[in-house]
Design an enzyme around this catalytic site. Structure first.
Site, PDB file in Angstrom:
ATOM      1  N   CYS A 171      22.946 -24.860 -72.471  1.00  0.00           N
ATOM      2  CA  CYS A 171      22.955 -25.344 -73.854  1.00  0.00           C
ATOM      3  C   CYS A 171      23.684 -26.667 -74.076  1.00  0.00           C
ATOM      4  O   CYS A 171      23.077 -27.664 -74.473  1.00  0.00           O
ATOM      5  CB  CYS A 171      23.565 -24.286 -74.766  1.00  0.00           C
ATOM      6  SG  CYS A 171      22.621 -22.747 -74.842  1.00  0.00           S
ATOM      7  N   HIS A 197      26.781 -27.277 -81.041  1.00  0.00           N
ATOM      8  CA  HIS A 197      27.276 -26.947 -79.693  1.00  0.00           C
ATOM      9  C   HIS A 197      27.719 -28.172 -78.887  1.00  0.00           C
ATOM     10  O   HIS A 197      27.561 -28.203 -77.660  1.00  0.00           O
ATOM     11  CB  HIS A 197      26.228 -26.142 -78.913  1.00  0.00           C
ATOM     12  CG  HIS A 197      26.857 -25.183 -77.945  1.00  0.00           C
ATOM     13  ND1 HIS A 197      26.140 -24.296 -77.180  1.00  0.00           N
ATOM     14  CD2 HIS A 197      28.162 -24.984 -77.617  1.00  0.00           C
ATOM     15  CE1 HIS A 197      26.955 -23.588 -76.427  1.00  0.00           C
ATOM     16  NE2 HIS A 197      28.188 -23.980 -76.680  1.00  0.00           N
TER      17      HIS A 197
END
EC number: 3.1.6.1
Length: 567
Positions: free
Chosen positions: A115, A173
């Site tokens: 991610c 993120h």
């Protein structure tokens, strides 16, 4: 009838004036006028609507010189998850329609297979080893004091420099706080986004499950929803989240109809824990994963409908892709890598191959392209379409795809480098891929043994390490022909690829010669900076005032005050 005739007459007069401005230019013929009349009547309805449209022409002119850009990003979606990419039971939806009416790439690659680094690659156009987004950890955690380095130019900052208004919703993120639990130093509002709606600074994970399927109570240390840079729910309610992101996006578009905009829509789907609203629950024959995909698909359709309703769809280019390959360890809750081996966290093709669709009605011809493209190309392409350029003081791994999209040109990529943290695992040159290190890849039978009723056992994880017991080093490297063997099942014999290996070594030498390795930023921790909306309620709260949600959160707050919550 009279209003339609008025529209035709008005068009005739306008076209006549335009034609009369040229010395030797003939006016439009009867067939052209009839076609324009049909188009105007069908699209704009009558003369009053046409007059209104023409009255807005000056307002839209600035936007029309710069196309709007929307990036739609799915989370953990495999290249084989969509019907248009070959999934046998996933119902076709609006994304499939965009693929059929736009340009669908069969060789889309992510900048990383996890991610945080994959998202840094998207927003910077640079591999994580250059930006320093690697370390002993592979992702930014809620207690990481660093974020995406400030010297990196984000896609939002680059688009602002090109004259765009920028917006973002969804999963970030790329860092949260630096010195306190609420300073938000690394949030998107500080990285070039003018508008930041509801967003997940960390993301959605199995630890955020609020159904009791994965755990009894969501982990408040990892599950929080922000609006702009302020926490509004901790843990967040999954139901209604997709609709919040959709509504924020629709509002942003409607607020910026008359000026060029860039919008980054980063969905929480399809990452585990899976979730969908009641309208989509149990509606897909594929099961929960299919329900989730259908919910995201409808949100995308409603976003595009907003473009159509505001007559800016043909001046908006849309990129749809995923951050990386599917998380296979989640068994029935994970995505589909199609024929490709491996998945999230791995350097096999399944970890890097992603759906990649570019949709621009009236400008990009529908079709399928087998050219190599990467998620890092989006920033270079968007900035170029906006009439600007990226800084020239650094190396960009992403390339401008304008000629590929508009002219059907060949890919600007001759090679692709697969990193795990700062370790070069594999290199693709042309149709050949050389693996220097590989992670153990569980067979489908082994996967089945590790799944209880379609759900993962607590201690089950695929190998996503960069070194160690589950990583095998290959010297000489093992080689695959990805055109003949996209599943990487049949290594070429040593006598079959000596000449290819020379090209691989040359590519690595060129790559190393211009590589400036960034200082790693993922290993600086301070647990005091973990977001906490309200310490007096053990960090459980909801300030979103969503209908039917407040009571749910009050129950959670009562539990937290009575028993405490997992930390």
């Amino acid at each position: 009838m009279a209003r339609t005739l008025f529209a035709s007459l008005f068009l005739f007069l306008v076209l006549g004036l335009v034609a009369g401005q040229g010395d030797d230019t003939d006016g439009p013929d009867a067939e052209s006028l009839a076609s324009l009349d049909r188009t105007a009547t069908r699209r704009y309805g009558d003369g009053e609507d046409l007059l209104h449209l023409l009255g807005q022409t000056g307002q839209h002119r600035t936007a029309m010189t710069k196309p709007n850009v929307i990036l739609l990003l799915a989370d953990d979606m495999g290249v084989g998850d969509l019907s248009v990419y070959g999934h046998p039971t996933q119902e076709p939806g609006f994304i499939d329609q965009m693929a059929n009416q736009g340009l669908r790439f069969t060789q889309g690659y992510s900048g990383d297979s996890v991610c945080t680094p994959s998202r840094s690659a998207i927003v910077t156009g640079r591999q994580p080893i250059r930006t320093g987004v690697y370390g002993e950890e592979r992702i930014f955690l809620p207690w990481t004091t660093t974020g995406l380095p400030l010297y990196e130019v984000t896609i939002a900052e680059a688009m602002k420099g090109a004259g765009y208004t920028t917006g973002m919703v969804g999963k970030w993120h790329l860092g949260i706080n630096e010195n306190s639990s609420s300073d938000g130093a690394h949030l998107p509002a500080n990285r070039g986004f003018d508008f930041v709606g509801h967003n997940l600074p960390f993301g959605n994970s199995w630890r955020c499950d609020d159904t009791g399927l994965h755990q009894d109570f969501p982990d408040t240390n990892a599950c929080f929803l922000y609006y702009n840079s302020t926490s509004v729910a901790q843990p967040f309610q999954h139901k209604g989240l997709t609709q919040l992101l959709r509504d924020d996006t629709v509002g942003f578009i409607e607020d910026n109809v008359n000026k060029p905009f860039f919008m980054y829509v980063s969905f929480a789907h399809m990452h585990t824990s899976l979730f969908s609203s009641d309208d989509f629950s149990c509606t897909s024959r594929r099961g929960r994963y299919g329900d989730n995909l259908r919910e995201m698909d409808q949100a995308i359709e409603q976003i595009v409908t907003t473009l159509v309703d505001n007559d800016i769809d043909d001046n908006t280019v849309i990129f749809f892709t995923s951050d990386h390959g599917p998380h296979r360890e989640y068994c029935g809750e994970g995505g589909d890598a199609n024929v490709f081996r491996g998945g999230k966290g791995q350097s096999w093709e399944g970890g890097h191959r992603i759906p990649y669709i570019v949709y621009w009605p009236g400008t990009i011809s529908p079709g399928v392209s087998h050219e190599i493209v990467t998620s890092m190309d989006i920033i270079a392409t968007a900035v170029n379409l906006g009439g600007s350029q990226l800084p020239t003081d650094r190396i960009y791994d992403g390339k401008c795809l304008k000629s590929v999209l508009l002219e059907g040109a060949s890919s600007p990529h001759d090679d692709f480098f697969y990193y795990c943290k700062d370790t070069l695992m594999a290199v693709r040159v042309g149709k050949y891929k050389a693996h220097f290190k590989t992670q153990t890849d569980s067979s489908q039978m082994k996967l089945g043994e590790r799944c209880d009723g379609g759900f993962p056992l607590d201690d089950y994880f695929l190998c996503s390490d960069c070194e160690g017991d589950c990583v095998t080093e290959h010297n000489p490297p093992i080689m695959f022909d990805l055109e003949k063997d996209p599943g990487e099942n049949y290594p070429l014999g040593p006598c079959g690829y000596e000449h290819v290996l020379l090209h691989v070594k040359d590519a690595i030498a060129r790559h190393d010669a211009e590589m400036v390795i960034g200082t790693p930023v993922l290993d600086n921790f301070d647990f005091s900076i973990i977001p906490c909306c309200n310490p007096e309620t053990n960090c459980v709260c909801n300030y979103t005032h969503e209908p039917g949600v407040a009571e749910c959160y009050q129950d959670l707050i009562n539990i937290a005050l009575r028993n405490g919550v997992p930390k």
